[in-house]
Scaffold this active site. Structure first.
Site, PDB file in Angstrom:
ATOM      1  N   HIS A 129       1.241  -1.231   0.178  1.00 32.79           N
ATOM      2  CA  HIS A 129       0.318   0.143   0.167  1.00 32.79           C
ATOM      3  C   HIS A 129       1.228   1.354   0.338  1.00 32.79           C
ATOM      4  O   HIS A 129       0.207   2.405   0.477  1.00 32.79           O
ATOM      5  CB  HIS A 129      -0.996  -0.304   0.961  1.00 32.79           C
ATOM      6  CG  HIS A 129      -1.821  -1.152   1.127  1.00 32.79           C
ATOM      7  ND1 HIS A 129      -1.702  -1.773   2.028  1.00 32.79           N
ATOM      8  CD2 HIS A 129      -2.755  -1.388   0.375  1.00 32.79           C
ATOM      9  CE1 HIS A 129      -3.189  -2.602   1.844  1.00 32.79           C
ATOM     10  NE2 HIS A 129      -3.472  -2.823   0.619  1.00 32.79           N
ATOM     11  N   HIS A 130       2.376   1.217  -0.419  1.00 28.89           N
ATOM     12  CA  HIS A 130       3.020   2.473  -0.476  1.00 28.89           C
ATOM     13  C   HIS A 130       2.229   3.476  -1.633  1.00 28.89           C
ATOM     14  O   HIS A 130       2.418   4.396  -0.872  1.00 28.89           O
ATOM     15  CB  HIS A 130       4.211   1.934  -0.824  1.00 28.89           C
ATOM     16  CG  HIS A 130       4.678   2.392  -1.993  1.00 28.89           C
ATOM     17  ND1 HIS A 130       4.217   0.647  -3.229  1.00 28.89           N
ATOM     18  CD2 HIS A 130       5.399   2.212  -2.960  1.00 28.89           C
ATOM     19  CE1 HIS A 130       4.917   0.551  -4.216  1.00 28.89           C
ATOM     20  NE2 HIS A 130       4.952   1.470  -4.625  1.00 28.89           N
TER      21      HIS A 130
ATOM     22  N   LYS B 185      -3.352  -2.556  -7.821  1.00 32.92           N
ATOM     23  CA  LYS B 185      -3.342  -2.492  -9.156  1.00 32.92           C
ATOM     24  C   LYS B 185      -3.157  -3.942  -8.794  1.00 32.92           C
ATOM     25  O   LYS B 185      -2.081  -4.807  -8.969  1.00 32.92           O
ATOM     26  CB  LYS B 185      -2.885  -1.910 -10.545  1.00 32.92           C
ATOM     27  CG  LYS B 185      -3.417  -1.882 -11.314  1.00 32.92           C
ATOM     28  CD  LYS B 185      -4.443  -1.133 -11.392  1.00 32.92           C
ATOM     29  CE  LYS B 185      -5.175  -0.897 -13.012  1.00 32.92           C
ATOM     30  NZ  LYS B 185      -5.857  -2.523 -12.933  1.00 32.92           N
TER      31      LYS B 185
ATOM     32  N   LYS C 252       6.560  -4.242 -10.788  1.00 30.41           N
ATOM     33  CA  LYS C 252       5.843  -4.241 -12.004  1.00 30.41           C
ATOM     34  C   LYS C 252       5.604  -2.550 -11.941  1.00 30.41           C
ATOM     35  O   LYS C 252       6.160  -1.894 -12.879  1.00 30.41           O
ATOM     36  CB  LYS C 252       4.988  -5.297 -12.685  1.00 30.41           C
ATOM     37  CG  LYS C 252       4.802  -5.039 -13.938  1.00 30.41           C
ATOM     38  CD  LYS C 252       3.445  -5.841 -14.474  1.00 30.41           C
ATOM     39  CE  LYS C 252       4.083  -7.175 -14.390  1.00 30.41           C
ATOM     40  NZ  LYS C 252       2.370  -8.077 -14.763  1.00 30.41           N
TER      41      LYS C 252
ATOM     42  N   LYS D 253      -3.261  -8.811  -6.286  1.00 30.36           N
ATOM     43  CA  LYS D 253      -3.716  -9.664  -7.483  1.00 30.36           C
ATOM     44  C   LYS D 253      -4.768 -10.511  -6.876  1.00 30.36           C
ATOM     45  O   LYS D 253      -5.239 -10.778  -5.548  1.00 30.36           O
ATOM     46  CB  LYS D 253      -2.457 -10.898  -7.757  1.00 30.36           C
ATOM     47  CG  LYS D 253      -2.312 -11.574  -8.602  1.00 30.36           C
ATOM     48  CD  LYS D 253      -2.464 -10.844 -10.560  1.00 30.36           C
ATOM     49  CE  LYS D 253      -1.890 -11.352 -11.280  1.00 30.36           C
ATOM     50  NZ  LYS D 253      -1.468 -10.334 -12.612  1.00 30.36           N
TER      51      LYS D 253
ATOM     52  N   SER E 124      -3.503   1.003 -18.320  1.00 30.74           N
ATOM     53  CA  SER E 124      -4.556   0.193 -17.605  1.00 30.74           C
ATOM     54  C   SER E 124      -4.080   0.996 -16.570  1.00 30.74           C
ATOM     55  O   SER E 124      -5.478   2.316 -15.814  1.00 30.74           O
ATOM     56  CB  SER E 124      -4.711  -1.182 -15.940  1.00 30.74           C
ATOM     57  OG  SER E 124      -5.048  -1.837 -16.815  1.00 30.74           O
TER      58      SER E 124
HETATM   59  N1  GLU Z   1      -2.997  -9.345 -15.384  1.00 34.78           N
HETATM   60  C1  GLU Z   1      -2.537  -8.475 -16.138  1.00 34.78           C
HETATM   61  C2  GLU Z   1      -0.556  -8.259 -15.429  1.00 34.78           C
HETATM   62  O1  GLU Z   1      -0.210  -8.964 -14.412  1.00 34.78           O
HETATM   63  C3  GLU Z   1      -2.731  -6.595 -16.290  1.00 34.78           C
HETATM   64  C4  GLU Z   1      -2.436  -6.358 -14.821  1.00 34.78           C
HETATM   65  C5  GLU Z   1      -3.190  -4.749 -14.581  1.00 34.78           C
HETATM   66  O2  GLU Z   1      -3.278  -4.164 -15.855  1.00 34.78           O
HETATM   67  O3  GLU Z   1      -3.889  -4.431 -13.393  1.00 34.78           O
HETATM   68  O4  GLU Z   1       0.005  -7.173 -15.285  1.00 34.78           O
END
Ligand code: GLU
Length: 511
Positions: free
Chosen positions: A103-104, A109, A133, A145, A402
């Site tokens: 949560h930084h 996402k 990422k 996730k 996204s």
């Molecule tokens: N599922 C994709 C990933 O692993 C997209 C994640 C997203 O767009 O939030 O990067």
């Protein structure tokens, strides 16, 4: 640090099947410490362990104070739940997760996958990868996730819709979804359709109260607030990443390859959203697609496979196997070991392990999927001199776009809407002035090209291209500056961890 522990034992009467923690554990506590323990109970965690192994290697190079490294590595919240769904007259109790790793930055996402292989270890590992990422590609989100343990092929569309809507309601009730909180997206086994159901369910609860409610999920269809270019984004990003990597003359010389994508032989595992678009865009750049591997077999042709033709065959036959212009190989796993310049695992994690790594013949492994190469396999591959382009960079095109979609949702305007015509008028006047000065007119086709203002898709794709190009150079710079870092993955991890650490330090939480 707002750390959620949402999976406290809940007693919502109509969700009797909901439990607080995974049955395999004896503790209800769900905030994990990143060392594969849940509460006080140890759970075997091969994928998360592999990510943690990579993390440790990079954190050591950064010489972070151990408390800070532990905080970054830990998964902040894991919500495990079960819910009943009536399927063809019978009640089925379905297992599901949402994990928020860090949560930084908010919102968190990451995708939601539908697969029978989903478990707590997997969502934790994938959520952690999302944090790194996002940091790599300068997307200001924490990582998350989710997953539902089902095989989507076993359910009708109507049943999948009910499962998806119920999953979303569970997330809403625990505040594990929302444009400012946690924003899911497509992943393995899900796509635009599932994202539309999620958005619609969220809107039913919050639509009238939160003007940004549509930003609760990304990867939506365009008519439901999606952004042009999101569908192709991950595959397009893989192409941009590979174009950047193969442009490096020094690296290519070490691999005894010529610079550029032109003529490079490519084998891709997975012909879904990532693999298909990666194949299509790489072919457009002049690469030779010599193999496509799917779960039920592979098709191989050293002279090249026409990606669009194979896609049409797949649509008509529901499988790529038997495609007449290539040789079908029944053993999918063995196809990974065929000779090629670039191997792109773009399906699932742990595809290249210490077992098959010694037999891999590719010169470059480009990770389209998340975690397709285990940490043990990586040691073997690096010793063989293979260049590995890590997932957290290479498949970040999806989350990058996204981010653009989320920006579009919270700004409530299509990219390019305000400036496109203005740009075209300005450019048109400029072209007319040049024509007057030189005394000749441009051809209409030249003129059209020069004056064209950027539309949404142009802007999205150019934002993605810029991100993929500059992020690669950033990782390379890290690699060059830290001589002790011997590979791109560790450099990517180090660069990401450094950014997250800076956020914590600036919050005044760590020295
Ligand atoms: N599922 C994709 C990933 O692993 C997209 C994640 C997203 O767009 O939030 O990067």
């Amino acid at each position: 640090m707002a750390t959620k522990t949402a999976a406290k034992p809940t007693a919502k009467p109509k969700t009797a099947a909901k439990t607080a923690a995974k049955p395999a554990t004896t503790s209800a506590a769900t905030t994990t410490n990143g060392t594969n323990t849940i509460g006080s109970v140890h759970v075997p965690a091969p994928f998360f362990k592999s990510v943690a192994q990579n993390f440790d290697k990079a954190a050591k190079a950064l010489k972070l104070p151990s408390g800070l490294a532990e905080q970054i590595k830990a998964c902040n919240s894991v919500y495990y739940f079960q819910f009943p769904v009536r399927i063809r007259g019978e009640i089925q109790v379905i297992e599901a997760w949402r994990c928020e790793h860090s949560h930084h930055k908010l919102p968190t996402k990451g995708g939601i996958r539908y697969s029978t292989m989903v478990d707590q270890d997997e969502v934790m590992a994938l959520a952690a990868l999302m944090t790194y990422k996002c940091a790599i590609v300068h997307v200001p989100f924490g990582g998350a996730k989710g997953g539902i343990k089902i095989n989507p092929r076993d359910y009708t569309d109507d049943e999948l819709e009910r499962i998806t809507r119920r999953y979303t309601s569970e997330l809403i009730s625990k505040n594990f979804i929302g444009p400012a909180v946690d924003v899911p997206a497509p992943d393995y086994g899900t796509g635009e359709r599932e994202m539309a159901w999620i958005a619609d369910t969220y809107m039913a609860f919050h639509g009238g109260r939160d003007i940004n409610a549509l930003g609760c999920v990304t990867g939506k269809p365009i008519a439901q607030g999606g952004v042009r270019g999101r569908r192709e984004a991950t595959g397009r990003g893989v192409m941009f990443g590979l174009r950047q990597a193969t442009a490096d003359k020094h690296d290519m010389k070490l691999l005894k390859l010529t610079p550029g994508l032109e003529g490079k032989s490519v084998i891709i595992q997975g012909f879904g959203n990532v693999g298909y678009y990666a194949a299509k865009f790489l072919q457009e750049q002049g690469a030779l697609i010599t193999g496509i591997i799917e779960w039920d077999g592979a098709v191989i042709n050293e002279k090249g496979i026409n990606v669009e033709e194979l896609n049409q065959y797949r649509i008509a036959n529901k499988s790529i196997t038997g495609y007449p212009k290539a040789k079908t190989m029944k053993d999918s796993k063995a196809a990974l070991e065929l000779e090629c310049d670039i191997l792109i695992p773009a399906a699932l994690e742990s595809q290249i392990t210490s077992e098959n790594a010694p037999r891999i013949q590719a010169k470059i492994i480009a990770e389209g999927a998340n975690g397709p190469v285990t940490a043990d396999a990586e040691d073997i591959l690096l010793k063989k001199g293979i260049l590995i382009i890590p997932d957290m960079y290479l498949n970040a095109g999806g989350v990058t776009v996204s981010y653009f979609e989320w920006l579009k949702n919270i700004s409530h305007v299509r990219f390019g809407r305000m400036e496109r015509r203005f740009e075209e008028n300005t450019q048109s006047r400029m072209v007319s002035s040049i024509e007057d000065l030189v005394g000749r007119n441009f051809r209409q086709s030249e003129r059209d090209l020069m004056i064209r203002g950027a539309g949404e898709e142009d802007l999205v794709n150019s934002g993605l291209e810029d991100t993929m190009m500059s992020s690669y150079e950033e990782i390379k710079e890290y690699y060059r500056m830290h001589k002790e870092i011997g590979d791109l993955r560790t450099a990517a991890f180090a660069s990401a961890i450094d950014k997250v650490a800076t956020t914590y330090r600036q919050l005044g939480l760590f020295p």
